[in-house]
Motif scaffolding. Structure first.
Motif, mmCIF file in Angstrom:
data_model
loop_
_atom_site.group_PDB
_atom_site.id
_atom_site.type_symbol
_atom_site.label_atom_id
_atom_site.label_comp_id
_atom_site.label_asym_id
_atom_site.label_seq_id
_atom_site.Cartn_x
_atom_site.Cartn_y
_atom_site.Cartn_z
ATOM 1 N N LEU A 16 -70.764 -74.645 -53.931
ATOM 2 C CA LEU A 16 -71.508 -74.608 -55.180
ATOM 3 C C LEU A 16 -72.952 -75.006 -54.931
ATOM 4 N N TYR A 17 -73.848 -74.366 -55.644
ATOM 5 C CA TYR A 17 -75.259 -74.704 -55.576
ATOM 6 C C TYR A 17 -75.730 -74.941 -56.994
ATOM 7 N N ALA A 18 -76.465 -76.007 -57.243
ATOM 8 C CA ALA A 18 -76.995 -76.285 -58.581
ATOM 9 C C ALA A 18 -78.504 -76.449 -58.484
ATOM 10 N N ALA A 19 -79.231 -75.804 -59.373
ATOM 11 C CA ALA A 19 -80.682 -75.939 -59.467
ATOM 12 C C ALA A 19 -81.012 -76.166 -60.929
ATOM 13 N N SER A 20 -82.196 -76.687 -61.197
ATOM 14 C CA SER A 20 -82.514 -76.965 -62.590
ATOM 15 C C SER A 20 -83.933 -76.576 -62.936
ATOM 16 N N SER A 21 -84.126 -76.269 -64.210
ATOM 17 C CA SER A 21 -85.458 -76.183 -64.792
ATOM 18 C C SER A 21 -85.536 -77.367 -65.741
ATOM 19 N N ALA A 22 -86.535 -77.420 -66.578
ATOM 20 C CA ALA A 22 -86.683 -78.561 -67.468
ATOM 21 C C ALA A 22 -85.508 -78.707 -68.428
ATOM 22 N N SER A 23 -84.818 -77.623 -68.760
ATOM 23 C CA SER A 23 -83.764 -77.728 -69.763
ATOM 24 C C SER A 23 -82.464 -77.033 -69.395
ATOM 25 N N THR A 24 -82.360 -76.464 -68.207
ATOM 26 C CA THR A 24 -81.167 -75.694 -67.839
ATOM 27 C C THR A 24 -80.746 -76.002 -66.412
ATOM 28 N N GLY B 242 -81.405 -86.686 -74.684
ATOM 29 C CA GLY B 242 -82.222 -87.067 -75.828
ATOM 30 C C GLY B 242 -83.565 -86.358 -75.769
ATOM 31 N N ALA B 243 -84.212 -86.235 -76.919
ATOM 32 C CA ALA B 243 -85.481 -85.514 -76.999
ATOM 33 C C ALA B 243 -86.601 -86.221 -76.244
ATOM 34 N N ASP B 244 -86.435 -87.505 -75.921
ATOM 35 C CA ASP B 244 -87.497 -88.275 -75.276
ATOM 36 C C ASP B 244 -87.370 -88.368 -73.763
ATOM 37 N N VAL B 245 -86.428 -87.638 -73.160
ATOM 38 C CA VAL B 245 -86.268 -87.661 -71.709
ATOM 39 C C VAL B 245 -86.212 -86.234 -71.162
ATOM 40 N N VAL B 246 -86.561 -86.101 -69.879
ATOM 41 C CA VAL B 246 -86.512 -84.804 -69.212
ATOM 42 C C VAL B 246 -85.725 -84.927 -67.907
ATOM 43 N N LEU B 247 -85.017 -83.874 -67.581
ATOM 44 C CA LEU B 247 -84.223 -83.821 -66.358
ATOM 45 C C LEU B 247 -85.136 -83.961 -65.148
ATOM 46 N N LEU C 5 -71.136 -83.577 -61.057
ATOM 47 C CA LEU C 5 -72.580 -83.461 -60.926
ATOM 48 C C LEU C 5 -73.199 -84.508 -61.847
ATOM 49 N N ALA C 6 -74.029 -85.380 -61.283
ATOM 50 C CA ALA C 6 -74.753 -86.360 -62.090
ATOM 51 C C ALA C 6 -76.147 -85.802 -62.330
ATOM 52 N N ALA C 7 -76.515 -85.649 -63.595
ATOM 53 C CA ALA C 7 -77.841 -85.177 -63.977
ATOM 54 C C ALA C 7 -78.619 -86.386 -64.505
ATOM 55 N N VAL C 8 -79.766 -86.675 -63.893
ATOM 56 C CA VAL C 8 -80.553 -87.865 -64.213
ATOM 57 C C VAL C 8 -81.825 -87.428 -64.935
ATOM 58 N N ALA C 9 -82.146 -88.125 -66.034
ATOM 59 C CA ALA C 9 -83.335 -87.798 -66.825
ATOM 60 C C ALA C 9 -84.065 -89.083 -67.193
ATOM 61 N N GLY C 10 -85.366 -88.957 -67.385
ATOM 62 C CA GLY C 10 -86.159 -90.120 -67.773
ATOM 63 C C GLY C 10 -87.328 -89.729 -68.638
ATOM 64 N N THR C 11 -87.922 -90.723 -69.268
ATOM 65 C CA THR C 11 -89.107 -90.507 -70.083
ATOM 66 C C THR C 11 -90.224 -89.998 -69.187
ATOM 67 N N SER C 12 -90.936 -89.033 -69.678
ATOM 68 C CA SER C 12 -92.054 -88.480 -68.922
ATOM 69 C C SER C 12 -93.324 -88.728 -69.718
#
Length: 176
Positions: A2-10, A34-39, A51-58
Motif C-alpha cells: 500500500l502507498y498513501a500520499a496526501s494533499s491538504a484535505s485528501t 477540525g477546521a483549525d488544523v491541517v494534515l 495509518l496515523a494521520a497527524v494534523a496541527g494548527t498552521s
C-alpha cells in the motif's frame, strides 16, 4: 503493498503491484479534522493495517514566532487513527485532539511519539498585563490550580481531559 500520499484535505491510496511499476488508485479519503488544523504527516503500519494521520494548527511565520508564546495559545493538534486493512475502504478508528501545537512526531516500531508545545489558556486572565489589570491577574493567579495550566486531550469529540496530571510533572524546588 500500500502507498498513501496526501494533499491538504485528501489521502489518496494506491496499490503497488508485486511486479511492474504502475500504481493503481484504490481510494481518495477525506480525513475529518477540525477546521483549525491541517494534515502534515502520515505514518503507515502496514503489518497492523493502520495509518496515523497527524494534523496541527498552521499559521504564518511559524518559526519567526517561536519566541512569541501568545501566538501558541490557541493551537491544537489532532491524530486520526485509520483502519486501512481493507484495500478499498478506509475507516476511522478514533480521533485524538490535543491542546497544543505539534512540533514534531516520530514512529518507532508501533509507537507514535508526538512533541507538543502547549501554552495555558487561563479564563479571565489578561495576558497583556497592564497596570490596570494587575490586581485582577494576581487574584486569578492566587487561586489557580496546577491542572489549569496543563494540556488536555479529547478522544472522539468527548469532553477534554487532562493529558498529564500535575503529580506526573517535574517541578524543580528552586522554581516553585
Amino acid at each position: 503493498s500500500l502507498y498513501a500520499a496526501s494533499s491538504a484535505s485528501t489521502i489518496r491510496r494506491h496499490r503497488i503491484p508485486a511486479t511492474g511499476t504502475a500504481l493503481t488508485q484504490m481510494e481518495d479519503y477525506a480525513p475529518q479534522f477540525g477546521a483549525d488544523v491541517v494534515l502534515n504527516g502520515l505514518y503507515l503500519d502496514a503489518a497492523r493495517g493502520q495509518l496515523a494521520a497527524v494534523a496541527g494548527t498552521s499559521f504564518f511565520d511559524y518559526y519567526m514566532l517561536w519566541f512569541s508564546p501568545q501566538y501558541w495559545r490557541s493551537s491544537a493538534s489532532e491524530v486520526l487513527l485509520l483502519d486501512v486493512s481493507d484495500p478499498a475502504t478506509t475507516r476511522s478508528r478514533y480521533k485524538l485532539r490535543f491542546d497544543g501545537q505539534i512540533v514534531g512526531s516520530r514512529r518507532i516500531d508501533s509507537t507514535l511519539y508526538l512533541v507538543l508545545r502547549s501554552y495555558p489558556r487561563i479564563t479571565g486572565f489578561d495576558y497583556s498585563w497592564t497596570p490596570a489589570n494587575t490586581a485582577r491577574n494576581q487574584q486569578i493567579l492566587s487561586t489557580l490550580q496546577a491542572g489549569a495550566l496543563l494540556p488536555t486531550v479529547s478522544i472522539d469529540n468527548r469532553p477534554a481531559a487532562p493529558l498529564v496530571t500535575a503529580e506526573n510533572c517535574l517541578l524543580q524546588d528552586a522554581n516553585a
